[in-house]
Design a protein around this motif. Sequence first.
Motif, PDB file in Angstrom:
ATOM      1  N   GLY A   1       0.804  -1.210   0.000  1.00  0.00           N
ATOM      2  CA  GLY A   1       0.000   0.000   0.000  1.00  0.00           C
ATOM      3  C   GLY A   1       0.843   1.269   0.000  1.00  0.00           C
ATOM      4  N   GLN A   2       2.135   1.157   0.346  1.00  0.00           N
ATOM      5  CA  GLN A   2       3.026   2.311   0.374  1.00  0.00           C
ATOM      6  C   GLN A   2       3.723   2.536  -0.975  1.00  0.00           C
ATOM      7  OE1 GLN A   2       5.281   0.667   3.719  1.00  0.00           O
ATOM      8  NE2 GLN A   2       4.723   2.503   4.875  1.00  0.00           N
ATOM      9  N   VAL A   3       3.344   1.723  -1.972  1.00  0.00           N
ATOM     10  CA  VAL A   3       4.016   1.767  -3.275  1.00  0.00           C
ATOM     11  C   VAL A   3       3.130   2.446  -4.313  1.00  0.00           C
ATOM     12  CG1 VAL A   3       4.975   0.340  -5.135  1.00  0.00           C
ATOM     13  CG2 VAL A   3       5.320  -0.319  -2.745  1.00  0.00           C
ATOM     14  N   LYS A   4       3.671   3.445  -4.969  1.00  0.00           N
ATOM     15  CA  LYS A   4       2.957   4.089  -6.072  1.00  0.00           C
ATOM     16  C   LYS A   4       2.969   3.153  -7.278  1.00  0.00           C
ATOM     17  CE  LYS A   4       3.063   8.126  -9.081  1.00  0.00           C
ATOM     18  NZ  LYS A   4       3.751   9.366  -9.393  1.00  0.00           N
ATOM     19  N   GLU A   5       4.152   2.583  -7.581  1.00  0.00           N
ATOM     20  CA  GLU A   5       4.237   1.639  -8.696  1.00  0.00           C
ATOM     21  C   GLU A   5       5.436   0.725  -8.503  1.00  0.00           C
ATOM     22  OE1 GLU A   5       3.241   1.989 -13.219  1.00  0.00           O
ATOM     23  OE2 GLU A   5       5.229   2.849 -12.886  1.00  0.00           O
ATOM     24  N   ALA A   6       5.224  -0.543  -8.838  1.00  0.00           N
ATOM     25  CA  ALA A   6       6.304  -1.527  -8.896  1.00  0.00           C
ATOM     26  C   ALA A   6       6.268  -2.118 -10.292  1.00  0.00           C
ATOM     27  CB  ALA A   6       6.106  -2.623  -7.853  1.00  0.00           C
ATOM     28  N   ARG A   7       7.435  -2.235 -10.902  1.00  0.00           N
ATOM     29  CA  ARG A   7       7.502  -2.761 -12.269  1.00  0.00           C
ATOM     30  C   ARG A   7       8.457  -3.942 -12.351  1.00  0.00           C
ATOM     31  NH1 ARG A   7       7.135   1.315 -17.068  1.00  0.00           N
ATOM     32  NH2 ARG A   7       5.394   2.573 -16.383  1.00  0.00           N
ATOM     33  N   PHE A   8       8.061  -4.898 -13.183  1.00  0.00           N
ATOM     34  CA  PHE A   8       8.952  -5.979 -13.569  1.00  0.00           C
ATOM     35  C   PHE A   8       9.721  -5.443 -14.768  1.00  0.00           C
ATOM     36  CE2 PHE A   8       9.860 -10.042 -15.776  1.00  0.00           C
ATOM     37  CZ  PHE A   8      10.576 -10.651 -14.767  1.00  0.00           C
ATOM     38  N   GLU A   9      11.006  -5.129 -14.566  1.00  0.00           N
ATOM     39  CA  GLU A   9      11.798  -4.456 -15.590  1.00  0.00           C
ATOM     40  C   GLU A   9      12.281  -5.427 -16.663  1.00  0.00           C
ATOM     41  OE1 GLU A   9      11.853  -1.339 -15.783  1.00  0.00           O
ATOM     42  OE2 GLU A   9      11.403  -0.633 -13.770  1.00  0.00           O
ATOM     43  N   ARG A  10      12.792  -4.872 -17.746  1.00  0.00           N
ATOM     44  CA  ARG A  10      13.220  -5.680 -18.884  1.00  0.00           C
ATOM     45  C   ARG A  10      14.385  -6.592 -18.547  1.00  0.00           C
ATOM     46  NH1 ARG A  10      13.532  -1.717 -23.954  1.00  0.00           N
ATOM     47  NH2 ARG A  10      15.532  -1.257 -22.999  1.00  0.00           N
ATOM     48  N   ASN A  11      15.158  -6.268 -17.533  1.00  0.00           N
ATOM     49  CA  ASN A  11      16.284  -7.112 -17.156  1.00  0.00           C
ATOM     50  C   ASN A  11      15.906  -8.154 -16.105  1.00  0.00           C
ATOM     51  OD1 ASN A  11      16.074  -5.644 -14.811  1.00  0.00           O
ATOM     52  ND2 ASN A  11      18.186  -4.945 -14.797  1.00  0.00           N
ATOM     53  N   GLY A  12      14.623  -8.210 -15.726  1.00  0.00           N
ATOM     54  CA  GLY A  12      14.161  -9.195 -14.757  1.00  0.00           C
ATOM     55  C   GLY A  12      14.106  -8.690 -13.330  1.00  0.00           C
ATOM     56  N   ASP A  13      14.598  -7.487 -13.067  1.00  0.00           N
ATOM     57  CA  ASP A  13      14.531  -6.903 -11.722  1.00  0.00           C
ATOM     58  C   ASP A  13      13.146  -6.316 -11.480  1.00  0.00           C
ATOM     59  OD1 ASP A  13      17.134  -7.488 -11.078  1.00  0.00           O
ATOM     60  OD2 ASP A  13      17.913  -5.494 -11.549  1.00  0.00           O
ATOM     61  N   ILE A  14      12.834  -6.119 -10.212  1.00  0.00           N
ATOM     62  CA  ILE A  14      11.603  -5.437  -9.838  1.00  0.00           C
ATOM     63  C   ILE A  14      12.004  -4.090  -9.242  1.00  0.00           C
ATOM     64  CG2 ILE A  14       9.536  -5.478  -8.391  1.00  0.00           C
ATOM     65  CD1 ILE A  14       9.696  -8.544  -8.452  1.00  0.00           C
ATOM     66  N   SER A  15      11.454  -2.997  -9.809  1.00  0.00           N
ATOM     67  CA  SER A  15      11.759  -1.661  -9.307  1.00  0.00           C
ATOM     68  C   SER A  15      10.521  -1.105  -8.608  1.00  0.00           C
ATOM     69  CB  SER A  15      12.189  -0.737 -10.449  1.00  0.00           C
ATOM     70  OG  SER A  15      11.126  -0.548 -11.358  1.00  0.00           O
ATOM     71  N   PHE A  16      10.745  -0.179  -7.678  1.00  0.00           N
ATOM     72  CA  PHE A  16       9.660   0.374  -6.871  1.00  0.00           C
ATOM     73  C   PHE A  16       9.740   1.892  -6.836  1.00  0.00           C
ATOM     74  CE2 PHE A  16      10.508  -3.828  -5.270  1.00  0.00           C
ATOM     75  CZ  PHE A  16       9.241  -4.371  -5.117  1.00  0.00           C
ATOM     76  N   VAL A  17       8.581   2.531  -6.881  1.00  0.00           N
ATOM     77  CA  VAL A  17       8.456   3.970  -6.656  1.00  0.00           C
ATOM     78  C   VAL A  17       7.520   4.101  -5.462  1.00  0.00           C
ATOM     79  CG1 VAL A  17       7.675   6.179  -7.579  1.00  0.00           C
ATOM     80  CG2 VAL A  17       8.787   4.508  -9.093  1.00  0.00           C
ATOM     81  N   LYS A  18       8.023   4.698  -4.400  1.00  0.00           N
ATOM     82  CA  LYS A  18       7.229   4.846  -3.182  1.00  0.00           C
ATOM     83  C   LYS A  18       6.222   5.974  -3.335  1.00  0.00           C
ATOM     84  CE  LYS A  18      11.126   3.472  -0.290  1.00  0.00           C
ATOM     85  NZ  LYS A  18      12.047   3.884   0.783  1.00  0.00           N
ATOM     86  N   LYS A  19       5.094   5.824  -2.637  1.00  0.00           N
ATOM     87  CA  LYS A  19       4.105   6.905  -2.579  1.00  0.00           C
ATOM     88  C   LYS A  19       4.676   8.027  -1.740  1.00  0.00           C
ATOM     89  CE  LYS A  19      -0.286   4.421  -2.841  1.00  0.00           C
ATOM     90  NZ  LYS A  19      -1.501   4.066  -2.070  1.00  0.00           N
ATOM     91  N   LYS A  20       4.269   9.223  -2.066  1.00  0.00           N
ATOM     92  CA  LYS A  20       4.657  10.364  -1.240  1.00  0.00           C
ATOM     93  C   LYS A  20       3.780  10.348   0.002  1.00  0.00           C
ATOM     94  CE  LYS A  20       6.499  13.316  -4.790  1.00  0.00           C
ATOM     95  NZ  LYS A  20       7.855  12.904  -4.675  1.00  0.00           N
ATOM     96  N   GLY A  21       4.407  10.488   1.137  1.00  0.00           N
ATOM     97  CA  GLY A  21       3.661  10.476   2.387  1.00  0.00           C
ATOM     98  C   GLY A  21       3.063  11.831   2.708  1.00  0.00           C
ATOM     99  N   GLU A  22       2.126  11.833   3.604  1.00  0.00           N
ATOM    100  CA  GLU A  22       1.525  13.079   4.066  1.00  0.00           C
ATOM    101  C   GLU A  22       2.567  13.832   4.886  1.00  0.00           C
ATOM    102  OE1 GLU A  22      -1.570  14.312   3.459  1.00  0.00           O
ATOM    103  OE2 GLU A  22      -1.701  12.643   2.035  1.00  0.00           O
ATOM    104  N   PRO A  23       2.573  15.164   4.776  1.00  0.00           N
ATOM    105  CA  PRO A  23       3.559  15.911   5.572  1.00  0.00           C
ATOM    106  C   PRO A  23       3.256  15.756   7.064  1.00  0.00           C
ATOM    107  CG  PRO A  23       2.062  17.402   4.432  1.00  0.00           C
ATOM    108  CD  PRO A  23       1.747  16.011   3.969  1.00  0.00           C
ATOM    109  N   GLN A  24       4.297  15.731   7.818  1.00  0.00           N
ATOM    110  CA  GLN A  24       4.164  15.607   9.266  1.00  0.00           C
ATOM    111  C   GLN A  24       4.261  17.014   9.860  1.00  0.00           C
ATOM    112  OE1 GLN A  24       7.327  13.422  11.076  1.00  0.00           O
ATOM    113  NE2 GLN A  24       6.143  12.957  12.889  1.00  0.00           N
ATOM    114  N   VAL A  25       3.314  17.362  10.724  1.00  0.00           N
ATOM    115  CA  VAL A  25       3.280  18.698  11.321  1.00  0.00           C
ATOM    116  C   VAL A  25       3.655  18.566  12.790  1.00  0.00           C
ATOM    117  CG1 VAL A  25       1.836  20.687  11.891  1.00  0.00           C
ATOM    118  CG2 VAL A  25       1.506  19.463   9.721  1.00  0.00           C
ATOM    119  N   VAL A  26       4.612  19.397  13.161  1.00  0.00           N
ATOM    120  CA  VAL A  26       5.058  19.414  14.555  1.00  0.00           C
ATOM    121  C   VAL A  26       4.884  20.839  15.072  1.00  0.00           C
ATOM    122  CG1 VAL A  26       7.019  19.053  16.098  1.00  0.00           C
ATOM    123  CG2 VAL A  26       6.772  17.638  14.049  1.00  0.00           C
ATOM    124  N   GLU A  27       4.185  20.973  16.171  1.00  0.00           N
ATOM    125  CA  GLU A  27       4.027  22.298  16.777  1.00  0.00           C
ATOM    126  C   GLU A  27       4.861  22.344  18.044  1.00  0.00           C
ATOM    127  OE1 GLU A  27       0.065  23.646  17.412  1.00  0.00           O
ATOM    128  OE2 GLU A  27      -0.501  23.316  15.317  1.00  0.00           O
TER     129      GLU A  27
END
Length: 190
Positions: free
Chosen positions: A147-173
């Motif tokens: 669920g934290q992955v925007k996209e995972a691809r089975f690449e042409r060389n047989g590897d699996i690559s991942f692009v993570k989802k951007k998380g919500e900004p964390q606010v600290v007061e």
Amino acid sequence: MEDLLRWLFEPHEGPRSFTVLEMSLRALGIYLAGWAILRIGGNRFLGRETVFDIVLAFVLGSTLSRAINGSAPLAVTLAASALLVVLHHLLAWLTWRSHGLGVFFKGRPQALIRDGQTIPRNLRRYRISKGDLDEALRLHAHLDDPGQVKEARFERNGDISFVKKKGEPQVVEVRVEQGVQTVRIEIGGS
């Protein structure tokens, strides 16, 4: 000298028993010649591990081994090996120049996860089990939840690559003493 040249360059009829020294010298000579062919031709395929490159490694290894065991003439074997490396570079250049040829020879990447959802059809197509995907997720993306992955691809060389989802900004007061403004720090998502 003639016997040495014949021993080096002519094929031997049927299986021949070489001494340890003879076989070692042939292996050393072929190793150095193979190294020279790859250095002169450029070592594009080393370490890339695409199907395109692995085929060359197998065929080149098989071809050079025939010169070591004496079942093929040395000069012919080296010429064939050089031709294989040149052909490999020519195909690499052609696939670089033409997207269509690149897809034909190398294939195209396929999505395995999109917006946190696995794509079972593509997992089946490439015979990647959920366990294999989870393992790659942990090893390469350092995540344990698809669920934290925007996209995972089975690449042409047989590897699996991942692009993570951007998380919500964390606010600290941070509140300081009485009469001082509150400082709000927003830390962008990854």
